[in-house]
Design a protein around this motif. Structure first.
Motif, PDB file in Angstrom:
ATOM      1  N   LYS A 262       0.833  -1.211   0.000  1.00  0.00           N
ATOM      2  CA  LYS A 262       0.000   0.000   0.000  1.00  0.00           C
ATOM      3  C   LYS A 262       0.867   1.261   0.000  1.00  0.00           C
ATOM      4  CE  LYS A 262      -4.352  -1.515   0.226  1.00  0.00           C
ATOM      5  NZ  LYS A 262      -4.945  -2.024   1.459  1.00  0.00           N
ATOM      6  N   HIS A 265       2.040   2.383  -3.233  1.00  0.00           N
ATOM      7  CA  HIS A 265       0.971   2.982  -4.048  1.00  0.00           C
ATOM      8  C   HIS A 265       0.361   4.195  -3.345  1.00  0.00           C
ATOM      9  CE1 HIS A 265       1.303  -0.983  -5.939  1.00  0.00           C
ATOM     10  NE2 HIS A 265       0.645  -0.519  -6.967  1.00  0.00           N
ATOM     11  N   PRO A 269      -4.788   2.574  -3.281  1.00  0.00           N
ATOM     12  CA  PRO A 269      -5.595   1.427  -3.718  1.00  0.00           C
ATOM     13  C   PRO A 269      -6.402   0.800  -2.581  1.00  0.00           C
ATOM     14  CG  PRO A 269      -3.327   1.228  -4.475  1.00  0.00           C
ATOM     15  CD  PRO A 269      -3.360   2.321  -3.461  1.00  0.00           C
ATOM     16  N   ARG A 284      -8.064  -5.603  -9.632  1.00  0.00           N
ATOM     17  CA  ARG A 284      -8.044  -4.286 -10.253  1.00  0.00           C
ATOM     18  C   ARG A 284      -6.721  -4.104 -10.993  1.00  0.00           C
ATOM     19  NH1 ARG A 284     -12.153  -1.060  -8.731  1.00  0.00           N
ATOM     20  NH2 ARG A 284     -13.476  -1.880  -7.060  1.00  0.00           N
ATOM     21  N   ASP A 286      -4.742  -1.670 -11.430  1.00  0.00           N
ATOM     22  CA  ASP A 286      -3.689  -0.894 -10.772  1.00  0.00           C
ATOM     23  C   ASP A 286      -3.066  -1.631  -9.596  1.00  0.00           C
ATOM     24  OD1 ASP A 286      -6.072  -0.745  -9.436  1.00  0.00           O
ATOM     25  OD2 ASP A 286      -5.880   1.354  -8.840  1.00  0.00           O
ATOM     26  N   GLY A 288      -2.092  -3.030  -5.956  1.00  0.00           N
ATOM     27  CA  GLY A 288      -1.946  -2.283  -4.717  1.00  0.00           C
ATOM     28  C   GLY A 288      -2.379  -3.004  -3.464  1.00  0.00           C
ATOM     29  N   SER A 289      -2.559  -4.340  -3.538  1.00  0.00           N
ATOM     30  CA  SER A 289      -2.961  -5.105  -2.364  1.00  0.00           C
ATOM     31  C   SER A 289      -2.623  -6.578  -2.546  1.00  0.00           C
ATOM     32  CB  SER A 289      -4.459  -4.947  -2.108  1.00  0.00           C
ATOM     33  OG  SER A 289      -4.888  -5.802  -1.063  1.00  0.00           O
ATOM     34  N   HIS A 292      -5.235  -8.440  -4.492  1.00  0.00           N
ATOM     35  CA  HIS A 292      -5.152  -8.408  -5.957  1.00  0.00           C
ATOM     36  C   HIS A 292      -4.164  -9.453  -6.475  1.00  0.00           C
ATOM     37  CE1 HIS A 292      -6.352  -3.961  -5.346  1.00  0.00           C
ATOM     38  NE2 HIS A 292      -7.424  -4.716  -5.473  1.00  0.00           N
TER      39      HIS A 292
END
Length: 326
Positions: A262, A265, A269, A284, A286, A288-289, A292
């Motif tokens: 995180k 980013h 996110p 997603r 982009d 950021g986790s 994901h």
């Protein structure tokens, strides 16, 4: 030890019973008052009751003080007060955040400053009890004097409190992960002989077990910051009180990884996936986790993603237990 275990089990059962008893009416009340939020991992974004931290904390407090009546001669009352005070302060911050709203709540910088300020009772406790050393892997125990209480304690409280809040947003993930983590820490507390912490952990676990019925997929109530912040501060307090900083940091590794992802980013996110018609979630673009990263490994439903995190956390906790005993 049998008496201690009995009190621990009673604290779990009592908190679970209270939470199961009061949560259904609380869900109805929240819906009537308009305290609802969208379930972002569902295709049609159904509205779900919020402020689940309220029945959890009520159950926790009632169980804690009920069990204290049977433990007055064996607990450290000063430690009990510090634990309850810190958890209550974090609960208040969480409720303010949850009430103001997910997008309009307490500012990010306030999430870091407030735990730092509220860590004063723990600092005082650490100073009184001469907490001045820390175990460094491969180096042994290092005496760092007042640096432990004045520097490391507030940093630990702030870090653990906020990190728990980062890996959330999926039905049942906060409650389920918390239960796994705190059962593991309870084993540490039992064999370390810390009855006071064990009792508090039991009450918190019981309250989480009670709310889990209504928070698991498909969720009927969201827990919010009022639970994640309290769980986070309890992890930090456990690490300090048990002097198991590195071992509990290892248990917390998924949240530490999530923090760095995180941070890379700029904390923008969110953990949510993109719901599909077949019930699966897409990551997603982009990122950021950690969620994901997991979702990119296959076509998983929300429930499956949560169970993957349960399995990962369980494996980590089993390894931690092996380190502790062997």
């Amino acid at each position: 030890m049998l008496n201690i275990l009995l009190i621990y089990i009673i604290s779990i059962i009592f908190a679970t019973f209270i939470c199961l008893l009061i949560t259904p009416n609380f869900i109805s009340l929240m819906k009537q008052r308009g305290f609802v939020g969208k379930d972002m991992n569902k295709l049609h974004k159904p509205l779900v009751a919020e402020l689940g931290g309220v029945p959890v904390f009520i159950s926790f407090i009632l169980s804690s003080f009920f069990c204290i009546l049977f433990s007055l001669n064996i607990i450290d009352f000063s430690l009990f007060l510090v634990l309850i005070l810190m958890m209550t302060l974090m609960f208040i911050i969480g409720i303010l955040d949850d009430t103001l709203g997910w997008k309009k709540g307490i500012e990010q910088w306030q999430h870091f400053i407030l735990p730092l300020l509220f860590s004063v009772p723990v600092i005082i406790y650490a100073l009184i009890h001469n907490f001045n050393s820390i175990y460094i892997p491969f180096l042994g125990i290092l005496n760092i004097g007042y640096i432990y209480a004045i520097v490391l304690v507030p940093i630990a409280i702030t870090a653990t409190t906020n990190a728990f809040n980062l890996l959330a947003g999926f039905n049942g993930v906060e409650a389920g992960m918390s239960i796994i983590i705190f059962i593991t820490i309870s084993i540490f507390a039992l064999f370390k002989g810390n009855i006071t912490l064990l009792l508090v952990l039991g009450a918190w676990i019981g309250a989480l077990i009670g709310i889990y019925k209504y928070n698991k997929y498909p969720a009927k109530i969201f827990l919010g910051d009022a639970v994640t912040l309290v769980s986070g501060v309890l992890v930090g307090l456990s690490a300090i009180v048990l002097k198991l900083e590195w071992l509990i940091a290892f248990i917390y590794i998924l949240y530490i990884i999530e923090f760095f992802i995180k941070a890379s980013h700029n904390f923008k996110p969110e953990c949510f996936g993109i719901p599909q018609k077949d019930g699966t979630l897409l990551a997603r673009p982009d990122g950021g986790s950690l969620t994901h990263i997991v979702m990119r490994k296959g076509r998983f439903t929300e429930k499956q993603v949560v169970h993957i995190f349960y399995c990962l956390q369980t494996i980590i906790c089993v390894i931690a237990l092996l380190f502790f005993f062997f």
